[in-house]
Design an enzyme around this catalytic site. Structure first.
Site, mmCIF file in Angstrom:
data_model
loop_
_atom_site.group_PDB
_atom_site.id
_atom_site.type_symbol
_atom_site.label_atom_id
_atom_site.label_comp_id
_atom_site.label_asym_id
_atom_site.label_seq_id
_atom_site.Cartn_x
_atom_site.Cartn_y
_atom_site.Cartn_z
ATOM 1 N N LYS A 58 0.845 -1.202 0.000
ATOM 2 C CA LYS A 58 0.000 0.000 0.000
ATOM 3 C C LYS A 58 0.880 1.251 0.000
ATOM 4 O O LYS A 58 0.601 2.228 -0.692
ATOM 5 C CB LYS A 58 -0.920 0.000 1.228
ATOM 6 C CG LYS A 58 -2.046 -1.023 1.131
ATOM 7 C CD LYS A 58 -2.782 -1.167 2.455
ATOM 8 C CE LYS A 58 -3.672 -2.406 2.446
ATOM 9 N NZ LYS A 58 -4.275 -2.712 3.744
ATOM 10 N N GLN A 102 -4.426 -1.799 9.996
ATOM 11 C CA GLN A 102 -4.305 -3.091 9.334
ATOM 12 C C GLN A 102 -4.838 -4.213 10.226
ATOM 13 O O GLN A 102 -4.518 -4.269 11.418
ATOM 14 C CB GLN A 102 -2.826 -3.337 8.955
ATOM 15 C CG GLN A 102 -2.579 -4.594 8.150
ATOM 16 C CD GLN A 102 -3.218 -4.577 6.756
ATOM 17 O OE1 GLN A 102 -3.413 -3.522 6.154
ATOM 18 N NE2 GLN A 102 -3.578 -5.733 6.260
ATOM 19 N N ASP A 125 -10.881 2.723 4.645
ATOM 20 C CA ASP A 125 -11.163 1.287 4.521
ATOM 21 C C ASP A 125 -12.670 1.012 4.483
ATOM 22 O O ASP A 125 -13.084 -0.092 4.133
ATOM 23 C CB ASP A 125 -10.599 0.542 5.745
ATOM 24 C CG ASP A 125 -9.368 -0.278 5.405
ATOM 25 O OD1 ASP A 125 -9.209 -0.655 4.233
ATOM 26 O OD2 ASP A 125 -8.582 -0.562 6.326
HETATM 27 N N1 GUN Z 1 -6.530 -7.043 6.264
HETATM 28 C C1 GUN Z 1 -6.860 -7.728 5.131
HETATM 29 N N2 GUN Z 1 -7.438 -6.909 4.231
HETATM 30 C C2 GUN Z 1 -7.493 -5.686 4.821
HETATM 31 C C3 GUN Z 1 -7.965 -4.419 4.372
HETATM 32 O O1 GUN Z 1 -8.499 -4.238 3.277
HETATM 33 N N3 GUN Z 1 -7.822 -3.400 5.278
HETATM 34 C C4 GUN Z 1 -7.266 -3.572 6.495
HETATM 35 N N4 GUN Z 1 -7.190 -2.514 7.298
HETATM 36 N N5 GUN Z 1 -6.819 -4.724 6.920
HETATM 37 C C5 GUN Z 1 -6.922 -5.778 6.082
#
Ligand code: GUN
Length: 298
Positions: A58, A102, A125
């Site tokens: 990311k 995350q 998110d």
């Molecule tokens: N863990 C797995 N996919 C995601 C996501 O799209 N966002 C976040 N914050 N954690 C994740």
């Protein structure tokens, strides 16, 4: 054994690159207009290797389009209160347009409390109950990046969803539940008849065989076999798993779908890697740009 592969590959990597080009152009225009660059922050707690990889991807992707990225790393032993304080800090930081925490979090932390603490205006998110509610009601807000990426792939590949039977495997808050809601809405893509299957579903294969579009987010490697799909179906694979393999790395990456079998029968198919994964990141960047624009418009 089965002859020529019949599926059209849904190239998420290529589509994500195109979306990133569009975002890069928008960000460049902001800078030209003397605005600041959008800023995405991420909080990561602990050392989960998959999470570390996601967050670095990311970060790299954000930087590649001109979005400022900062990552706040906390040890596994971080308390819930410490994490909530870190969230308060980012909520109040005017230079941060959006941020993510995350997942998964260490077991001693209540994930619902953590998500509820994020300012919904910065929740890129789309996990906060306010944003989930807005999504369910069809109101503007932030939509979780993976479902948004799936919808965007269907749209950009001109795959008709209206009147189709969409079957979703898996009811997670991050993927299965939201994508089932989005595709049942009176929108385009949308207007589909959606069936959501999960661990208690009886006769799952019978249901999946009636799917025009099958979205697989069940979290089990190679779960979907050719005998579970209708010939010509659109198959979207959200899974990503490392399984042992006799190669140099000692592992290979597979999805929830048995690609080798299903690629002889599906009409369209997303690969793993290179399908839904890159789209998720592109959509997160799009939401970050959106957060920045909203903040500066109000
Ligand atoms: N863990 C797995 N996919 C995601 C996501 O799209 N966002 C976040 N914050 N954690 C994740």
């Amino acid at each position: 054994m089965l002859g020529k592969k019949t599926s059209i590959l849904i190239d998420g990597k290529k589509m994500a690159a195109k979306i990133k080009d569009e975002i890069r152009a928008r960000v460049a225009k902001l800078i030209d207009d003397h605005d600041t660059a959008p800023h995405l922050a991420a909080i990561i707690v602990g050392e989960d290797p998959a999470s570390q990889t996601y967050v670095s991807s990311k970060e790299k992707a954000a930087q590649s389009v001109g979005i400022v990225s900062s990552v706040y790393r906390y040890p596994e032993s971080t308390t819930q209160e410490e994490l909530l304080t870190a969230i308060d800090f980012l909520n109040l930081d005017d230079t941060v347009d959006g941020f993510i925490v995350q997942l998964p979090l260490p077991k001693h932390i209540d994930v619902d409390k953590v998500i509820a603490r994020i300012d919904p205006e910065k929740d890129v998110d789309g996990f906060h109950p306010v944003n989930v509610g807005k999504m369910a009601l069809g109101q503007p807000g932030f939509v979780s990046a993976t479902p948004a990426g799936i919808v965007e792939l269907l749209k950009r590949y001109n795959i008709e969803t209206e009147g189709k039977h969409v079957v979703v495997l898996g009811r997670s808050n991050i993927v299965g539940s939201p994508v089932s809601i989005l595709l049942s809405k009176k929108t385009n893509p949308g207007n589909a008849t959606v069936t959501l299957c999960h661990s208690k579903t009886v006769n799952m294969a019978e249901i999946t065989r009636s799917a025009d579009i099958l979205i697989c987010a069940i979290g089990q490697p190679l779960f979907v076999k050719a005998n579970m799909i209708k010939p010509g179906a659109v198959v979207i694979d959200v899974g990503i798993h490392r399984i042992p393999a006799k190669n140099d790395k000692g592992y290979t990456i597979v999805g929830d779908v048995d690609y080798n079998e299903v690629s002889f029968k599906a009409g369209y198919l997303t690969p793993v890697p290179g399908g839904v994964g890159p789209m998720t990141i592109a959509m997160l960047l799009k939401s970050t740009l959106e957060a920045h624009l909203r903040k500066h418009q109000s």
